[in-house]
Scaffold this motif. Structure first.
Motif, PDB file in Angstrom:
ATOM      1  N   ARG A 148       0.828  -1.211   0.000  1.00 24.51           N
ATOM      2  CA  ARG A 148       0.000   0.000   0.000  1.00 24.51           C
ATOM      3  C   ARG A 148       0.861   1.259   0.000  1.00 24.51           C
ATOM      4  O   ARG A 148       0.643   2.176  -0.799  1.00 24.51           O
ATOM      5  CB  ARG A 148      -0.923  -0.055   1.216  1.00 24.51           C
ATOM      6  N   LEU A 149       1.837   1.326   0.897  1.00 26.92           N
ATOM      7  CA  LEU A 149       2.684   2.510   0.978  1.00 26.92           C
ATOM      8  C   LEU A 149       3.558   2.654  -0.266  1.00 26.92           C
ATOM      9  O   LEU A 149       3.903   3.780  -0.652  1.00 26.92           O
ATOM     10  CB  LEU A 149       3.547   2.452   2.238  1.00 26.92           C
ATOM     11  N   SER A 150       3.913   1.547  -0.889  1.00 29.28           N
ATOM     12  CA  SER A 150       4.691   1.620  -2.128  1.00 29.28           C
ATOM     13  C   SER A 150       3.865   2.260  -3.246  1.00 29.28           C
ATOM     14  O   SER A 150       4.398   3.035  -4.051  1.00 29.28           O
ATOM     15  CB  SER A 150       5.143   0.220  -2.555  1.00 29.28           C
ATOM     16  N   CYS A 151       2.574   1.948  -3.268  1.00 32.25           N
ATOM     17  CA  CYS A 151       1.680   2.564  -4.251  1.00 32.25           C
ATOM     18  C   CYS A 151       1.604   4.071  -4.022  1.00 32.25           C
ATOM     19  O   CYS A 151       1.649   4.859  -4.971  1.00 32.25           O
ATOM     20  CB  CYS A 151       0.281   1.951  -4.155  1.00 32.25           C
ATOM     21  N   TRP A 188       0.457   7.987   8.968  1.00 31.86           N
ATOM     22  CA  TRP A 188      -0.324   6.916   9.588  1.00 31.86           C
ATOM     23  C   TRP A 188       0.481   6.272  10.715  1.00 31.86           C
ATOM     24  O   TRP A 188       1.698   6.119  10.608  1.00 31.86           O
ATOM     25  CB  TRP A 188      -0.681   5.831   8.566  1.00 31.86           C
ATOM     26  N   ARG A 189      -0.230   5.901  11.759  1.00 33.99           N
ATOM     27  CA  ARG A 189       0.428   5.175  12.842  1.00 33.99           C
ATOM     28  C   ARG A 189       0.838   3.786  12.354  1.00 33.99           C
ATOM     29  O   ARG A 189       0.269   3.252  11.405  1.00 33.99           O
ATOM     30  CB  ARG A 189      -0.510   5.032  14.047  1.00 33.99           C
ATOM     31  N   LYS A 190       1.814   3.219  13.045  1.00 36.75           N
ATOM     32  CA  LYS A 190       2.318   1.898  12.657  1.00 36.75           C
ATOM     33  C   LYS A 190       1.214   0.853  12.730  1.00 36.75           C
ATOM     34  O   LYS A 190       1.096  -0.005  11.849  1.00 36.75           O
ATOM     35  CB  LYS A 190       3.490   1.505  13.557  1.00 36.75           C
ATOM     36  N   SER A 191       0.389   0.907  13.774  1.00 39.20           N
ATOM     37  CA  SER A 191      -0.692  -0.073  13.925  1.00 39.20           C
ATOM     38  C   SER A 191      -1.718   0.062  12.801  1.00 39.20           C
ATOM     39  O   SER A 191      -2.240  -0.941  12.299  1.00 39.20           O
ATOM     40  CB  SER A 191      -1.371   0.112  15.282  1.00 39.20           C
ATOM     41  N   THR A 192      -1.998   1.309  12.391  1.00 39.82           N
ATOM     42  CA  THR A 192      -2.939   1.535  11.290  1.00 39.82           C
ATOM     43  C   THR A 192      -2.376   0.994   9.989  1.00 39.82           C
ATOM     44  O   THR A 192      -3.098   0.377   9.189  1.00 39.82           O
ATOM     45  CB  THR A 192      -3.243   3.032  11.151  1.00 39.82           C
ATOM     46  N   ASN A 193      -1.088   1.224   9.763  1.00 41.16           N
ATOM     47  CA  ASN A 193      -0.453   0.711   8.547  1.00 41.16           C
ATOM     48  C   ASN A 193      -0.516  -0.809   8.479  1.00 41.16           C
ATOM     49  O   ASN A 193      -0.777  -1.387   7.418  1.00 41.16           O
ATOM     50  CB  ASN A 193       1.008   1.160   8.476  1.00 41.16           C
ATOM     51  N   VAL A 194      -0.283  -1.465   9.610  1.00 42.43           N
ATOM     52  CA  VAL A 194      -0.324  -2.934   9.638  1.00 42.43           C
ATOM     53  C   VAL A 194      -1.727  -3.431   9.314  1.00 42.43           C
ATOM     54  O   VAL A 194      -1.910  -4.357   8.512  1.00 42.43           O
ATOM     55  CB  VAL A 194       0.129  -3.451  11.021  1.00 42.43           C
ATOM     56  N   SER A 206     -13.440  -2.096   8.223  1.00 40.27           N
ATOM     57  CA  SER A 206     -11.996  -1.860   8.184  1.00 40.27           C
ATOM     58  C   SER A 206     -11.441  -2.083   6.781  1.00 40.27           C
ATOM     59  O   SER A 206     -10.615  -1.301   6.291  1.00 40.27           O
ATOM     60  CB  SER A 206     -11.287  -2.779   9.181  1.00 40.27           C
ATOM     61  N   HIS A 207     -11.890  -3.143   6.109  1.00 39.43           N
ATOM     62  CA  HIS A 207     -11.481  -3.401   4.728  1.00 39.43           C
ATOM     63  C   HIS A 207     -11.924  -2.261   3.818  1.00 39.43           C
ATOM     64  O   HIS A 207     -11.156  -1.784   2.978  1.00 39.43           O
ATOM     65  CB  HIS A 207     -12.072  -4.724   4.243  1.00 39.43           C
ATOM     66  N   LYS A 208     -13.174  -1.821   4.019  1.00 42.08           N
ATOM     67  CA  LYS A 208     -13.697  -0.721   3.205  1.00 42.08           C
ATOM     68  C   LYS A 208     -12.874   0.542   3.378  1.00 42.08           C
ATOM     69  O   LYS A 208     -12.518   1.215   2.407  1.00 42.08           O
ATOM     70  CB  LYS A 208     -15.166  -0.472   3.582  1.00 42.08           C
ATOM     71  N   SER A 209     -12.559   0.866   4.630  1.00 43.89           N
ATOM     72  CA  SER A 209     -11.804   2.087   4.920  1.00 43.89           C
ATOM     73  C   SER A 209     -10.419   2.039   4.293  1.00 43.89           C
ATOM     74  O   SER A 209      -9.963   3.014   3.686  1.00 43.89           O
ATOM     75  CB  SER A 209     -11.683   2.284   6.433  1.00 43.89           C
ATOM     76  N   ALA A 210      -9.743   0.903   4.438  1.00 43.05           N
ATOM     77  CA  ALA A 210      -8.387   0.771   3.884  1.00 43.05           C
ATOM     78  C   ALA A 210      -8.399   0.905   2.370  1.00 43.05           C
ATOM     79  O   ALA A 210      -7.567   1.617   1.784  1.00 43.05           O
ATOM     80  CB  ALA A 210      -7.795  -0.576   4.298  1.00 43.05           C
TER      81      ALA A 210
END
Length: 203
Positions: free
Chosen positions: A41-44, A66-72, A119-123
């Motif tokens: 995701r972050l690479s995109c 983004w926080r680390k936990s959110t990124n995970v 959570s899937h929708k938000s991401a």
């Protein structure tokens, strides 16, 4: 003739086992190929920002928003979405709203909770919006779908029951004087008081 019949039957079984093994190997190769094509995701985001003309320093700061936990959490949802799209030979970065709702419907059919689907929708929606696909930002179809999921499968409370701390404290107060208690009761009282004084007492 019986021997020949047994040999033929055994040969058929071996052939079916070999066929099943080959099929399993092909599925495994196909899955591994899809997995190799998954973009982080972050690479995109990084690639998109650099293509937009942002400097490398600006991009690094942006990716730390983004926080680390959110990124995970979001990374797991994003990779799951990309694998699903790759298996259907569709683009995960430029899908239709209908395709996303089909994916969320599959999660619902698998028994996923409202919070998991949300959570899937938000991401996915946040990622697609930041990549320039504004049709996923506050989309009314997606909002109505999530409302339907909420009504069909409302989130459960974290704790199904609570207990009265006062009753426990009253019982502990009755364990007195301390010099009259045996070592076991004194230990249990001490442990109970320490547990009640901690932030995790409800667990």
């Amino acid at each position: 003739s019986k021997v020949i019949e047994s040999i033929n039957r055994f040969s058929c079984k071996i052939a079916s086992v070999v066929k099943l093994a080959n099929s399993s190997t092909q599925q495994s190769k196909s899955y591994n190929e899809h997995k190799k094509n998954v973009s982080y995701r972050l690479s995109c985001f990084r690639k998109h920002l650099l293509n937009q003309g942002f400097s490398d320093k600006t991009t690094k700061i942006f990716l730390k928003s983004w926080r680390k936990s959110t990124n995970v959490q979001y990374e797991y949802s994003w990779r799951s979405w990309v694998l699903w799209c790759n298996s259907r030979q569709t683009s995960p970065t430029s899908p239709s709203v209908k395709l996303l709702l089909d994916y969320l419907s599959i999660l619902f059919q698998k028994g996923r909770s409202y919070s998991c689907i949300n959570s899937h929708k938000s991401a996915i929606c946040q990622t697609l919006t930041l990549l320039g696909n504004l049709s996923f930002e506050n989309n009314s179809y997606i909002q109505r779908f999530l409302k339907g999921v909420f009504n069909l499968r409302p989130p459960r409370p974290r704790y199904l029951f609570t207990w009265d701390v006062g009753k426990v404290l009253s019982y502990l107060e009755s364990l007195y004087p301390l010099q009259d208690l045996d070592l076991k009761m004194l230990t249990l009282k001490c442990v109970a008081l320490i547990a009640l004084a901690s932030a995790q007492r409800s667990q």
